[in-house]
Motif scaffolding. Structure first.
Motif, PDB file in Angstrom:
ATOM      1  N   VAL A  63     -43.201  -3.096 -31.832  1.00 59.91           N
ATOM      2  CA  VAL A  63     -43.753  -2.697 -30.530  1.00 59.91           C
ATOM      3  C   VAL A  63     -44.759  -1.566 -30.697  1.00 59.91           C
ATOM      4  CG1 VAL A  63     -43.184  -1.684 -28.281  1.00 59.91           C
ATOM      5  CG2 VAL A  63     -41.720  -3.470 -29.252  1.00 59.91           C
ATOM      6  N   ALA A  64     -44.442  -0.603 -31.560  1.00 57.91           N
ATOM      7  CA  ALA A  64     -45.329   0.542 -31.754  1.00 57.91           C
ATOM      8  C   ALA A  64     -46.657   0.132 -32.369  1.00 57.91           C
ATOM      9  CB  ALA A  64     -44.643   1.589 -32.633  1.00 57.91           C
ATOM     10  N   GLU A  72     -49.911   4.914 -35.476  1.00 56.41           N
ATOM     11  CA  GLU A  72     -48.678   4.144 -35.676  1.00 56.41           C
ATOM     12  C   GLU A  72     -48.831   3.170 -36.848  1.00 56.41           C
ATOM     13  OE1 GLU A  72     -48.690   5.954 -31.798  1.00 56.41           O
ATOM     14  OE2 GLU A  72     -50.158   4.595 -32.712  1.00 56.41           O
ATOM     15  N   PHE A  73     -49.976   2.535 -36.941  1.00 54.76           N
ATOM     16  CA  PHE A  73     -50.228   1.599 -38.038  1.00 54.76           C
ATOM     17  C   PHE A  73     -50.114   2.309 -39.380  1.00 54.76           C
ATOM     18  CE2 PHE A  73     -52.962  -0.695 -40.997  1.00 54.76           C
ATOM     19  CZ  PHE A  73     -52.667  -2.034 -40.749  1.00 54.76           C
ATOM     20  N   ASP A  74     -50.742   3.459 -39.499  1.00 56.82           N
ATOM     21  CA  ASP A  74     -50.728   4.181 -40.772  1.00 56.82           C
ATOM     22  C   ASP A  74     -49.342   4.710 -41.113  1.00 56.82           C
ATOM     23  OD1 ASP A  74     -53.391   3.698 -41.207  1.00 56.82           O
ATOM     24  OD2 ASP A  74     -54.082   5.692 -40.616  1.00 56.82           O
ATOM     25  N   TYR A  79     -44.631   4.005 -44.609  1.00 62.20           N
ATOM     26  CA  TYR A  79     -43.188   3.828 -44.789  1.00 62.20           C
ATOM     27  C   TYR A  79     -42.917   2.683 -45.758  1.00 62.20           C
ATOM     28  CZ  TYR A  79     -38.241   3.885 -43.584  1.00 62.20           C
ATOM     29  OH  TYR A  79     -36.867   3.983 -43.646  1.00 62.20           O
ATOM     30  N   TYR A  80     -43.703   1.627 -45.640  1.00 66.41           N
ATOM     31  CA  TYR A  80     -43.566   0.526 -46.602  1.00 66.41           C
ATOM     32  C   TYR A  80     -43.864   1.002 -48.023  1.00 66.41           C
ATOM     33  CZ  TYR A  80     -45.064  -3.311 -49.556  1.00 66.41           C
ATOM     34  OH  TYR A  80     -45.232  -4.158 -50.638  1.00 66.41           O
ATOM     35  N   LEU A 105     -58.045  -2.773 -37.628  1.00 66.23           N
ATOM     36  CA  LEU A 105     -56.799  -2.622 -38.381  1.00 66.23           C
ATOM     37  C   LEU A 105     -56.370  -3.954 -38.992  1.00 66.23           C
ATOM     38  CD1 LEU A 105     -54.766  -0.243 -36.024  1.00 66.23           C
ATOM     39  CD2 LEU A 105     -56.019   0.349 -38.112  1.00 66.23           C
ATOM     40  N   LEU A 106     -56.627  -5.047 -38.292  1.00 66.60           N
ATOM     41  CA  LEU A 106     -56.300  -6.360 -38.844  1.00 66.60           C
ATOM     42  C   LEU A 106     -57.101  -6.618 -40.116  1.00 66.60           C
ATOM     43  CD1 LEU A 106     -54.731  -9.023 -38.481  1.00 66.60           C
ATOM     44  CD2 LEU A 106     -56.704  -9.878 -37.178  1.00 66.60           C
TER      45      LEU A 106
END
Length: 228
Positions: A63-64, A72-74, A79-80, A105-106
């Protein structure tokens, strides 16, 4: 009814149902759910790991990323990349990145997916969610075609993996023209080791197309009559 936090003695089905409800409501535009997901994601990355279990973490990340932006994307991407995090949560983060609706971002995600920071066996996780957003499907298919030679060389020892990528790239399409386009592309390549997946994907496209042509008007009428 379920809320965000697990109740004492709760079973795994309730936890998974909660995660499903969070994601569905967030994707449907429920602002209260979106705001709470963003708040909890922010708290999580500020150090409060108690705000999620594994199920709600996956839903909230999705959702974020979908409702948020660059920040949020970064954060989810980082985290990955952190090997200190549990592997299942790393993969949850990676598979959430494809929910972005931001075209810039895609494009970053497509480059990242083929880079050396994503393990070969995890590439499908990076693009797993891209086809859930209708406007991104054509771009995903174009990415697959543009990089077919690279992918075929990378997975030459395990060509069945190419079938996984085929399914993710084309199976959600509708339209006879799309089916013909997909069929023509693969006719020009040696696909013997994943031909079955191609055939299944083409059948799904054509089946969905038949359903859409048959029932589009009835569904549209029902939605209009019920205020949607």
């Amino acid at each position: 009814r379920l809320g965000w936090d697990a109740a004492s003695g709760e079973d795994s089905l309730a936890s998974r149902l909660r995660a499903l409800a969070i994601r569905a409501a967030g994707f449907a535009g429920d602002q209260a759910v979106i705001d709470e997901a963003l708040r909890r994601v922010s708290a999580f990355f500020a150090g409060d790991r108690s705000v999620f279990n594994t199920d709600t973490l996956r839903a909230a990340f999705a959702v974020a990323v979908r409702a948020g932006g660059r920040a949020e994307f970064d954060q989810v991407k980082a985290y990955y990349l952190d090997p200190a995090n549990p592997v299942d949560q790393q993969l949850a983060a990676l598979s959430s990145l494809g929910f972005t609706t931001d075209t810039a971002l895609l494009e970053e995600l497509f480059v990242f997916a083929l880079g050396d920071r994503v393990r070969n066996q995890d590439l499908h996780q990076a693009i797993l969610a891209v086809n859930t957003h209708g406007s991104n499907r054509a771009r995903l298919w174009q990415w697959y075609r543009d990089n077919y030679a690279v992918l075929a060389a990378r997975y030459r020892a395990s060509m069945s993996y190419m079938g996984i990528l085929v399914r993710l790239s084309v199976a959600e399409f509708t339209g006879a023209a799309r089916a013909d386009e997909v069929e023509a592309f693969f006719a020009a390549h040696d696909t013997a080791k994943f031909r079955r997946v191609i055939d299944q994907s083409l059948e799904k496209i054509r089946s969905n197309t038949r359903w859409l042509e048959k029932d589009r008007a009835d569904v549209a009428a029902w939605l209009a009559a019920n205020g949607y």
